[in-house]
Design an enzyme around this catalytic site. Structure first.
Site, PDB file in Angstrom:
ATOM      1  CD  GLU A   1       0.378  -3.908  -2.706  1.00 57.86           C
ATOM      2  OE1 GLU A   1      -0.587  -4.589  -3.122  1.00 57.86           O
ATOM      3  OE2 GLU A   1       0.267  -2.951  -1.928  1.00 57.86           O
ATOM      4  CB  CYS A   2       4.595  -1.011  -6.024  1.00 54.72           C
ATOM      5  SG  CYS A   2       5.184   0.514  -6.816  1.00 54.72           S
ATOM      6  CB  ALA A   3       8.594  -1.678  -3.187  1.00 53.15           C
TER       7      ALA A   3
END
Length: 442
Positions: A328-330
């Site tokens: 998720e995200c990074a």
């Protein structure tokens, strides 16, 4: 169970909540108390400083991400064995989702039946402080404001004027903190620099905050207010147990580039039957031995893009890994083909780049396809917080009102959505159940 507890709130962001909350946690720990640290909302950075202050995991309380019904149980879980709990709020006291106070500091204070300490930035005002506090104390009678900590007080005379006005309004002053630039914490594009990226400096900063709060606040009065909270009628949360007994290894990304994660995620993975091993994509050239699944959470890969790209052996292993991956995200950025022109792992067909635009907010998303964590049609409540953008090839994994995002296939769940797995415990169960032990890493 009686858990002495306080919620540290403020009229607005930037008033000094983190200074007071973190300093109070560290000051009470220095007295020999076992302090349970909590944070309202989805933020990952403040809990890192809370953990340094208390020696315990910082834990989030977010009714949107986990559901109202889990806030008390999660609080009880985190506060087990502690003498006092300190809950740092988010934004202004009544600021919640959209035009409501849902998931606000006030909402969580009501759910916990906890007294509130209002941190007020007293700079550029004196008697008017009492009017501000009166408004916040009477706006919602279900929220009990038990006292005030004045922040950025300029002089003895300034403090005297503020105290006099608040005494006339019947509001106790529990502390008065003078302006002190030495306790500031460096920031960048998404807020404070995480404690894990500057551990020695962060420890020193927490020590300074403890000293500041100790000399500026009435710790005994704060403890008496905390002790006035009534018993909580909730059973402590426990992670669901899985049936897997062969203990597959779930490798979780850590290190300076991947500092975002909720403490309950590791607890859920272990309860589901996994052994958890942390690896650092900046430093480690191999995944942990026997890795059967990967979890690559949030953080700041954009700050470390060149170093991540330079670790070619690990990128090659991640690219070849065929167990389930939750990112998720990074983690999404790391799995892309490129990040700001730097070569990443290439598991997600897309390129990522920094932008000047901040994307921020809660999302009520629907999964469009099956992946290691999702089934088509399932709803996931998440949170976005980033200044990057990804140009994908293919259809998105999630869709919500006004937006869509993510990549998913039989082996990868990757998106910008930050999820709190305690609100959707099947995610950990699915990841562990679908992992192989040991994985074939070549």
């Amino acid at each position: 169970m009686v858990v002495p507890r306080l919620v540290i709130a403020a009229p607005s962001s930037g008033s000094g909540k983190t200074t007071v909350a973190t300093g109070l946690m560290a000051a009470l720990r220095a007295r020999g108390l076992r302090v349970s640290p909590h944070k309202v909302g989805p933020d990952y950075i403040d809990p890192g400083y809370h953990a340094l202050a208390t020696g315990r995991p910082g834990r989030n309380l977010d009714p949107w991400l986990v559901g109202e019904e889990r806030v008390r149980p999660l609080f009880r879980h985190g506060a087990a064995g502690c003498d006092v709990a300190v809950v740092e709020g988010v934004m202004g006291l009544f600021d919640g989702k959209g035009d409501t106070d849902f998931a606000s500091t006030a909402h969580v204070a009501r759910l916990l039946d906890a007294p509130v300490v209002l941190v007020v930035d007293a700079a550029r005002q004196s008697r008017s402080v009492a009017a501000v506090v009166h408004g916040f104390a009477t706006f919602d009678p279900r929220v009990r404001v038990g006292g005030v900590v004045l922040n950025r007080v300029g002089s003895d005379r300034h403090e005297e004027l503020c105290r006099s006005a608040l005494a006339a309004a019947g509001m106790p002053v529990l502390g008065a903190i003078r302006r002190d630039d030495s306790v500031s914490t460096p920031s960048r594009h998404l807020g404070l620099v995480p404690a894990a990226e500057r551990e020695a400096e962060a420890l020193a900063a927490v020590d300074r905050l403890a000293a500041l709060v100790t000399r500026s606040c009435d710790l005994d009065a704060l403890l008496r207010l905390a002790a006035s909270a009534p018993p909580l009628d909730a059973v402590p949360w426990e992670p669901a147990r899985g049936e897997r007994t062969d203990r597959p290894v779930v490798a979780v990304a850590g290190g300076a580039a991947f500092t975002f994660g909720y403490a309950e995620h590791v607890e859920l993975l272990r309860a589901a039957g996994a052994d958890v091993a942390v690896f650092d994509p900046l430093r480690d050239e191999r995944l942990p031995d026997g890795t059967a699944a990967l979890v690559i959470g949030g953080g700041f890969p954009e700050v470390y893009a060149a170093e991540l790209a330079a670790n070619e052996p690990l990128r090659a292993q991640v690219a070849a890994f065929r167990g389930p991956i939750a990112a998720e995200c990074a983690g999404l950025l790391y799995l892309c083909e490129e990040l700001d022109g730097q070569r990443m792992c290439g598991r997600v067909p897309g390129r990522a780049r920094m932008t000047p635009r901040l994307t921020l907010g809660y999302r009520d998303a629907v999964a469009l396809r099956r992946s290691p964590l999702t089934e088509p049609g399932e709803r996931f409540r998440g949170h976005e917080f980033h200044r990057t953008a990804v140009e994908y090839a293919g259809e998105p994994l999630f869709r919500w009102e006004g937006g869509a995002d993510g990549f998913g296939d039989t082996q990868v769940t990757a998106s910008y959505l930050h999820l709190h797995w305690a609100g959707q415990p099947m995610t950990a169960q699915r990841l562990v159940s679908s992992s192989r032990s040991p994985s074939v890493l070549r």
